[in-house]
Design a protein around this motif. Structure first.
Motif, PDB file in Angstrom:
ATOM      1  N   THR A  64      -3.087   5.145  -6.639  1.00  0.00           N
ATOM      2  CA  THR A  64      -1.819   5.409  -7.329  1.00  0.00           C
ATOM      3  C   THR A  64      -1.588   6.907  -7.578  1.00  0.00           C
ATOM      4  O   THR A  64      -0.580   7.284  -8.158  1.00  0.00           O
ATOM      5  N   ASP A 108      -4.204   7.635   1.710  1.00  0.00           N
ATOM      6  CA  ASP A 108      -4.678   6.284   1.391  1.00  0.00           C
ATOM      7  C   ASP A 108      -4.424   5.416   2.615  1.00  0.00           C
ATOM      8  O   ASP A 108      -3.472   5.644   3.363  1.00  0.00           O
ATOM      9  N   GLN A 164      -3.522   2.350   2.628  1.00  0.00           N
ATOM     10  CA  GLN A 164      -2.442   1.379   2.452  1.00  0.00           C
ATOM     11  C   GLN A 164      -1.086   2.071   2.231  1.00  0.00           C
ATOM     12  O   GLN A 164      -0.953   2.883   1.313  1.00  0.00           O
ATOM     13  N   ALA A 216      -9.864   7.846   5.207  1.00  0.00           N
ATOM     14  CA  ALA A 216     -10.750   8.831   4.577  1.00  0.00           C
ATOM     15  C   ALA A 216     -11.934   9.195   5.481  1.00  0.00           C
ATOM     16  O   ALA A 216     -12.567  10.224   5.278  1.00  0.00           O
TER      17      ALA A 216
HETATM   18  C1  LIG Z   1     -10.473   2.714  -6.419  1.00  0.00           C
HETATM   19  S1  LIG Z   1      -9.004   2.952  -5.509  1.00  0.00           S
HETATM   20  C2  LIG Z   1      -8.495   4.557  -5.971  1.00  0.00           C
HETATM   21  C3  LIG Z   1      -7.804   4.562  -7.298  1.00  0.00           C
HETATM   22  C4  LIG Z   1      -7.177   5.879  -7.638  1.00  0.00           C
HETATM   23  N1  LIG Z   1      -8.157   6.880  -8.036  1.00  0.00           N
HETATM   24  C5  LIG Z   1      -6.129   5.692  -8.715  1.00  0.00           C
HETATM   25  O1  LIG Z   1      -6.236   6.312  -9.782  1.00  0.00           O
HETATM   26  O2  LIG Z   1      -5.202   4.914  -8.488  1.00  0.00           O
HETATM   27  C6  LIG Z   1      -9.551   3.115  -3.865  1.00  0.00           C
HETATM   28  C7  LIG Z   1      -8.471   3.315  -2.819  1.00  0.00           C
HETATM   29  O3  LIG Z   1      -9.091   3.488  -1.566  1.00  0.00           O
HETATM   30  C8  LIG Z   1      -8.184   3.050  -0.580  1.00  0.00           C
HETATM   31  N2  LIG Z   1      -8.912   2.913   0.674  1.00  0.00           N
HETATM   32  C9  LIG Z   1      -9.715   1.917   1.102  1.00  0.00           C
HETATM   33  N3  LIG Z   1     -10.196   2.188   2.317  1.00  0.00           N
HETATM   34  C10 LIG Z   1      -9.702   3.387   2.695  1.00  0.00           C
HETATM   35  C11 LIG Z   1      -9.846   4.234   3.825  1.00  0.00           C
HETATM   36  N4  LIG Z   1     -10.594   3.887   4.875  1.00  0.00           N
HETATM   37  N5  LIG Z   1      -9.183   5.397   3.840  1.00  0.00           N
HETATM   38  C12 LIG Z   1      -8.409   5.783   2.804  1.00  0.00           C
HETATM   39  N6  LIG Z   1      -8.231   5.020   1.716  1.00  0.00           N
HETATM   40  C13 LIG Z   1      -8.869   3.852   1.650  1.00  0.00           C
HETATM   41  C14 LIG Z   1      -7.624   1.783  -1.154  1.00  0.00           C
HETATM   42  O4  LIG Z   1      -6.375   1.481  -0.547  1.00  0.00           O
HETATM   43  C15 LIG Z   1      -7.507   2.158  -2.650  1.00  0.00           C
HETATM   44  O5  LIG Z   1      -6.211   2.599  -2.943  1.00  0.00           O
END
Ligand SMILES: C[S@@+](CC[C@H](N)C(=O)[O-])C[C@H]1O[C@@H](n2cnc3c(N)ncnc32)[C@H](O)[C@@H]1O
Length: 359
Positions: free
Chosen positions: A214, A232, A234, A271
């Motif tokens: 977010t 991200d 998504q 990432a």
């Molecule tokens: C724990 S959340 C991050 C929350 C964020 N710090 C916040 O305050 O909203 C982890 C995020 O990693 C993303 N994610 C998962 N796999 C990913 C990838 N391969 N590359 C980039 N983002 C990824 C997910 O969509 C998710 O939004």
């Protein structure tokens, strides 16, 4: 020298964050640290330090000692004064009202007039008593008796100082549920601010969150003046992060911290394969998905975190990683050194591990 009033439950973590705004930070008692010098604007942007004051002196945690210290101190100030006392965690039992009254009277006896509403100079008086735990990772505990090795020890401290800078306490306006775009698992703005400060967020620095969700981390880094980049996996998160960044960073009114808000760029990306050249950012912060979070696009969690750590190492000299487990060996394998590690208990079933990494 400066007196820092720390906030939160974890003094070692607070002191680590304070090092982004001050030099020579060392803890001297529960909730209190000293620093050699401060940057007042950066103090305004700290999450876990409430105030920095120009140190008048320190003694043990009794009102008699505080009185003796103030009586003997030389005061090169003119104008009106007020005294505000605090007893950290109620640990000393000193009456703060009585301390304010008696120390205020001492200042009146020395020719100052009191203005409780808008004093020219505010004297902070901090009483604290308790054990400071030795934390091998924080490296900021003041050694006792000139010895090299800091040890757990009970400290009874009263420190007096003239208020020099206060942090801006507007975090409530950015609680995850207050944001235009909210998802469960968003990071609390206090923790997000602290980790971005530790990663080096400030005017002129660029901070990347490669799993920005977010955008909670990016908002806090942008508010202290850093230019921020987020990716991200998504599209929904990319849209939501843009909505939040527009709301908090693209504003006309002046910034509360006193620095211009940073610029931001957010796009869909993986990432583990960042669309960035080597060494283009100053610090990376990411909040790895938790084991029970389902949206780990195309990767096993271990591969995702290892890949993200390697990519972070390629683009930046420092990183802070927040997760539900340590990931320290994955970080070492990716070429990082572990500068510090903290465990922050969020609630009974969630502890957050914070790793501070440097090249
Ligand atoms: C724990 S959340 C991050 C929350 C964020 N710090 C916040 O305050 O909203 C982890 C995020 O990693 C993303 N994610 C998962 N796999 C990913 C990838 N391969 N590359 C980039 N983002 C990824 C997910 O969509 C998710 O939004």
């Amino acid at each position: 020298m400066y007196l820092l009033e720390l906030g939160g439950e974890d003094d070692a973590f607070a002191a680590r964050e304070a090092r982004s705004a001050a030099t020579g930070v060392r803890r001297i008692g529960p909730g209190i640290a000293l620093a050699n010098a401060i940057d007042p604007v950066r103090v305004r942007g700290l999450a876990y330090t409430h105030r920095a004051s120009d140190l008048l002196g320190r003694t043990d945690a009794t009102l008699d000692s505080a009185r003796a210290l103030l009586e003997a101190a030389s005061i090169d100030r003119e104008g009106t004064v007020a005294v505000r006392a605090t007893d950290v965690h109620g640990s000393t039992g000193v009456s703060t009202e009585r301390a304010e009254r008696e120390l205020g009277q001492l200042l009146v006896d020395r020719g100052f007039s009191v203005d409780l509403e808008e004093p020219d100079h505010l004297l902070r008086v901090v009483f604290s008593d308790g054990t400071i735990e030795r934390d091998p990772d924080d490296g900021v505990l003041e050694p006792l008796d000139g010895g090299d090795e800091p040890v757990d020890e009970r400290r009874s401290v009263c420190a007096l100082g003239w208020l020099a800078a206060e942090s801006v306490r507007d975090f409530g306006t950015r609680a995850p549920t207050e944001k235009p775009f909210f998802q469960p698992g968003s990071m609390d703005p206090l923790l997000a601010r602290a980790v971005t400060n530790i990663a080096g967020a400030r005017s002129g620095a660029t901070i990347l969150d490669p799993m920005c969700g977010t955008g909670g981390v990016l908002v806090e880094a942008g508010l202290v003046g850093a230019d921020v980049i987020g990716t991200d996996a998504q599209s929904k998160m990319v849209r939501g992060a843009r909505e939040n960044l527009t709301h908090y960073l693209d504003r006309d009114e002046s910034a509360p911290i006193g620095v211009d808000r940073g610029t931001w760029h957010v796009g869909r990306g993986d990432a583990t394969r960042l669309p960035l050249a080597d060494d283009v950012v100053d610090g990376v912060v990411f909040d790895a998905p938790y084991g029970r979070q389902s949206k780990i696009e195309t990767h096993r969690l271990e591969d995702l975190v290892s890949g993200a750590l390697s990519e972070a190492r390629r683009v930046a000299p420092r990183a802070v990683v927040i997760a539900d487990r340590s990931w320290a060996s994955a970080a070492r394998e990716a070429g990082w050194g572990i500068e510090a590690a903290f465990e922050r208990r969020v609630h009974r079933s969630l502890t957050r591990y914070v790793l501070v990494l440097s090249a």
